[in-house]
Write an enzyme that holds these catalytic residues in place. Structure first.
Site, PDB file in Angstrom:
ATOM      1  N   THR A 270     -65.210  11.063  -0.432  1.00  0.00           N
ATOM      2  CA  THR A 270     -66.270  11.181  -1.449  1.00  0.00           C
ATOM      3  C   THR A 270     -65.651  10.774  -2.788  1.00  0.00           C
ATOM      4  O   THR A 270     -65.374  11.616  -3.630  1.00  0.00           O
ATOM      5  CB  THR A 270     -66.809  12.621  -1.536  1.00  0.00           C
ATOM      6  OG1 THR A 270     -65.696  13.532  -1.672  1.00  0.00           O
ATOM      7  CG2 THR A 270     -67.598  13.006  -0.310  1.00  0.00           C
TER       8      THR A 270
ATOM      9  N   ASN B 217     -59.501  23.482  -6.501  1.00  0.00           N
ATOM     10  CA  ASN B 217     -58.862  22.329  -7.149  1.00  0.00           C
ATOM     11  C   ASN B 217     -58.956  22.418  -8.673  1.00  0.00           C
ATOM     12  O   ASN B 217     -58.036  22.005  -9.379  1.00  0.00           O
ATOM     13  CB  ASN B 217     -59.471  21.023  -6.635  1.00  0.00           C
ATOM     14  CG  ASN B 217     -58.826  20.599  -5.316  1.00  0.00           C
ATOM     15  OD1 ASN B 217     -57.877  21.245  -4.853  1.00  0.00           O
ATOM     16  ND2 ASN B 217     -59.332  19.555  -4.704  1.00  0.00           N
TER      17      ASN B 217
ATOM     18  N   LEU C  86     -46.732  25.257 -12.028  1.00  0.00           N
ATOM     19  CA  LEU C  86     -46.427  25.360 -13.459  1.00  0.00           C
ATOM     20  C   LEU C  86     -45.344  24.354 -13.825  1.00  0.00           C
ATOM     21  O   LEU C  86     -44.554  24.618 -14.729  1.00  0.00           O
ATOM     22  CB  LEU C  86     -45.972  26.779 -13.812  1.00  0.00           C
ATOM     23  CG  LEU C  86     -47.073  27.836 -13.983  1.00  0.00           C
ATOM     24  CD1 LEU C  86     -46.469  29.154 -14.447  1.00  0.00           C
ATOM     25  CD2 LEU C  86     -48.152  27.385 -14.977  1.00  0.00           C
TER      26      LEU C  86
ATOM     27  N   GLY D 225     -52.388  13.691 -10.596  1.00  0.00           N
ATOM     28  CA  GLY D 225     -53.149  12.503 -10.202  1.00  0.00           C
ATOM     29  C   GLY D 225     -53.553  12.666  -8.755  1.00  0.00           C
ATOM     30  O   GLY D 225     -53.658  13.786  -8.261  1.00  0.00           O
TER      31      GLY D 225
ATOM     32  N   CYS E 294     -57.657  13.608  -5.250  1.00  0.00           N
ATOM     33  CA  CYS E 294     -58.487  14.816  -5.242  1.00  0.00           C
ATOM     34  C   CYS E 294     -58.664  15.456  -6.616  1.00  0.00           C
ATOM     35  O   CYS E 294     -59.775  15.482  -7.132  1.00  0.00           O
ATOM     36  CB  CYS E 294     -57.907  15.839  -4.278  1.00  0.00           C
ATOM     37  SG  CYS E 294     -58.026  15.309  -2.567  1.00  0.00           S
TER      38      CYS E 294
HETATM   39  C1  UDX Z   1     -54.650  18.794  -3.825  1.00  0.00           C
HETATM   40  C2  UDX Z   1     -54.742  20.287  -3.473  1.00  0.00           C
HETATM   41  O1  UDX Z   1     -53.467  20.898  -3.681  1.00  0.00           O
HETATM   42  C3  UDX Z   1     -55.197  20.463  -2.029  1.00  0.00           C
HETATM   43  O2  UDX Z   1     -55.357  21.832  -1.723  1.00  0.00           O
HETATM   44  C4  UDX Z   1     -56.530  19.733  -1.837  1.00  0.00           C
HETATM   45  O3  UDX Z   1     -56.938  19.810  -0.497  1.00  0.00           O
HETATM   46  C5  UDX Z   1     -56.390  18.264  -2.246  1.00  0.00           C
HETATM   47  O4  UDX Z   1     -55.896  18.177  -3.596  1.00  0.00           O
HETATM   48  P1  UDX Z   1     -52.882  16.855  -3.326  1.00  0.00           P
HETATM   49  O5  UDX Z   1     -53.805  15.918  -4.029  1.00  0.00           O
HETATM   50  O6  UDX Z   1     -52.251  16.440  -2.045  1.00  0.00           O
HETATM   51  O7  UDX Z   1     -53.634  18.250  -3.010  1.00  0.00           O
HETATM   52  O8  UDX Z   1     -51.698  17.171  -4.352  1.00  0.00           O
HETATM   53  P2  UDX Z   1     -51.060  18.439  -5.065  1.00  0.00           P
HETATM   54  O9  UDX Z   1     -49.846  18.842  -4.348  1.00  0.00           O
HETATM   55  O10 UDX Z   1     -52.065  19.486  -5.360  1.00  0.00           O
HETATM   56  O11 UDX Z   1     -50.613  17.751  -6.443  1.00  0.00           O
HETATM   57  C6  UDX Z   1     -51.585  17.147  -7.291  1.00  0.00           C
HETATM   58  C7  UDX Z   1     -50.959  16.542  -8.507  1.00  0.00           C
HETATM   59  O12 UDX Z   1     -50.502  17.570  -9.376  1.00  0.00           O
HETATM   60  C8  UDX Z   1     -49.748  15.636  -8.242  1.00  0.00           C
HETATM   61  O13 UDX Z   1     -49.857  14.477  -9.049  1.00  0.00           O
HETATM   62  C9  UDX Z   1     -48.568  16.478  -8.674  1.00  0.00           C
HETATM   63  O14 UDX Z   1     -47.476  15.705  -9.130  1.00  0.00           O
HETATM   64  C10 UDX Z   1     -49.182  17.282  -9.820  1.00  0.00           C
HETATM   65  N1  UDX Z   1     -48.512  18.565 -10.095  1.00  0.00           N
HETATM   66  C11 UDX Z   1     -48.465  19.538  -9.139  1.00  0.00           C
HETATM   67  C12 UDX Z   1     -47.943  18.793 -11.355  1.00  0.00           C
HETATM   68  O15 UDX Z   1     -47.985  17.924 -12.243  1.00  0.00           O
HETATM   69  N2  UDX Z   1     -47.339  19.996 -11.592  1.00  0.00           N
HETATM   70  C13 UDX Z   1     -47.269  20.982 -10.666  1.00  0.00           C
HETATM   71  O16 UDX Z   1     -46.719  22.047 -10.972  1.00  0.00           O
HETATM   72  C14 UDX Z   1     -47.846  20.759  -9.397  1.00  0.00           C
END
Ligand code: UDX
Length: 437
Positions: free
Chosen positions: A85, A212, A254, A261, A264
């Site tokens: 989506t 999210n 944190l 990015g 999702c």
């Molecule tokens: C996310 C949700 O965690 C998951 O539950 C949902 O189903 C889909 O979206 P994902 O997109 O795989 O999963 O990535 P995630 O591990 O959540 O990280 C997202 C972004 O946040 C990444 O770019 C990561 O680098 C960034 N991030 C994460 C930070 O900048 N700081 C953090 O402390 C954690």
């Protein structure tokens, strides 16, 4: 149990392979022929640790197959909707065309007692209208909304060992019967004590976007603190450690840096805001536009910092970028902060070379005008600044003494606050980071 999975992208391919591991008979359906062919050979069309092995294992049992012929799904009694989506071009709202198309394909083959299980992330209200369509075609079939929370890089683990299962269902006998069928599908996880929350359809759809949004807010909160740290000479990593010791806050999510990015978080918070606007409660989510703005500002700040360390201009400067994927253990470059910063610097006149252990092919497709190198050592050749933007384990352990031999000027910007500033400075590097002195 005979299961069909509509949509074999990230979510669906992993779901199909994992459901086979749990003992079910699974048919994955997708309209993209190349994807079906690759999956049928046991090849994952994207990088996900553990998935190729699981695909091969499933195909070998004879209980896993992939097809573009949706009609073959007529045998299944539980049908998962796992299509994408994405964000609508030029709008915040989610594009539901793939969900509608999957449901329309499924409608004529539904039998009494069939259960349709929605896993895609959708704007609240979508499930209710899909349920009407399903009942219009087959009054004795039922819909359950069962959001998926898997993280890329841990998708297999998260699907086989979810931290919770959420069922959204209508409060009817048919709804309860459908939930019992889904319990059979997830018998292994439920048997291991995985918590299950049964809710109405609206709540189940909201759970996903709320989760999210919370994660995005947590990241933008610490990135806002990083801005304060930069203005005061404080260290955001120590601040995160200190507040993270409070069990009510927690240290996870944190990590300040270049921001979030992926496929999702960015699109889900935007679609959530768009839906809140349609529902007349846009004020309730206005904070999410600030969350988004803080996140995008980190990318601008990173380019500014590169300009600063290069003495005021990046025009014509050779800059190395370590990381293109939106996070480690992924080859996904959708809305990747790393790639977005690399592209911005290139557009502003720098000569940018990007490296990544897995995402170079996808990055090149998106930004062919960037240069790419297969390793960090090659990417930093002649660099006047090195930006670490995706914290792949191999970049975190790079030896600053060794790497220094290859660069023209030893300047490192740690966009993920994952390097040891003392070690890098001791090796003669100018070390800069976001929110850290
Ligand atoms: C996310 C949700 O965690 C998951 O539950 C949902 O189903 C889909 O979206 P994902 O997109 O795989 O999963 O990535 P995630 O591990 O959540 O990280 C997202 C972004 O946040 C990444 O770019 C990561 O680098 C960034 N991030 C994460 C930070 O900048 N700081 C953090 O402390 C954690």
């Amino acid at each position: 149990m005979k299961i069909s999975v509509f949509g074999c992208g990230y979510l669906g391919a992993v779901h199909a392979a994992c459901m086979t591991r749990l003992g079910h008979d699974v048919l994955g359906v997708d309209v993209i022929e190349d994807q079906v062919a690759a999956l049928s050979r046991g090849e994952a069309p994207f990088f996900e640790p553990g998935l190729p092995e699981l695909l091969v294992e499933g195909l070998d049992t004879g209980r896993l197959a992939f097809t573009s012929d949706a009609g073959l799904a007529a045998d299944a009694t539980v049908h998962f909707i796992c299509v994408g989506t994405p964000q609508k071009p030029g709008e915040n709202a989610a594009d539901l065309r793939y969900v509608r198309s999957a449901i329309n394909t499924l409608l004529p083959m539904l039998k009494p007692g069939d259960v349709v299980v929605g896993k895609s992330t959708v704007p609240v209200g979508t499930a209710e209208s899909l349920r009407e369509l399903i009942h219009g075609a087959q009054p004795e079939a039922e819909l359950i909304w069962n959001p998926e929370f898997l993280r890329e890089g841990f998708a297999v683990h998260d699907t086989l060992h979810p931290d919770r299962l959420v069922y959204g269902l209508a409060p009817t006998d048919a709804g309860r019967r459908a939930a019992a069928r889904l319990d059979e599908v997830y018998a292994t996880a439920l048997g291991q004590g995985t918590p299950k929350v049964e809710a109405d359809l609206a709540t189940a759809q909201l759970v996903k976007v709320a989760a999210n949004s919370f994660l995005a807010t947590k990241i933008s909160f610490i990135n806002a603190m990083a801005e304060l740290c930069e203005a005061t000479g404080a260290d955001v990593t120590l601040l995160a450690d200190a507040i993270g010791h409070d069990a009510r806050i927690g240290r996870k999510f944190l990590n300040a840096g270049v921001g979030f990015g992926g496929g999702c978080l960015p699109k889900d918070i935007r679609a959530f805001m768009a839906r809140a606007g349609e529902l007349g409660v846009d004020q309730a989510l206005s904070f999410l536009s600030e969350v988004d703005a803080i996140n995008m500002r980190r990318r601008v700040r990173m380019v500014d910092l590169a300009r600063e360390v290069c003495g005021g201009s990046i025009v014509g400067r050779q800059i190395a970028v370590l990381g293109a994927a939106f996070k480690p253990d992924s080859d996904d470059v959708r809305d990747s902060p790393a790639l977005s910063v690399a592209a911005q610097m290139q557009l502003q006149g720098a000569r940018v070379t990007v490296t990544d252990p897995q995402a170079i092919d996808n990055a090149r497709k998106k930004w062919p005008e960037l240069s790419f190198a297969p390793t960090a050592a090659e990417a930093v050749q002649g660099a006047e600044a090195v930006l670490l933007l995706t914290e792949w384990p191999e970049y975190v352990v790079l030896d600053p003494v060794e790497l220094r031999q290859n660069v023209t000027a030893p300047r490192i910007i740690d966009g993920r606050n994952c390097l040891d500033p003392v070690a890098w400075r001791a090796a003669g590097w100018t070390y800069r980071a976001l929110g850290r002195p």
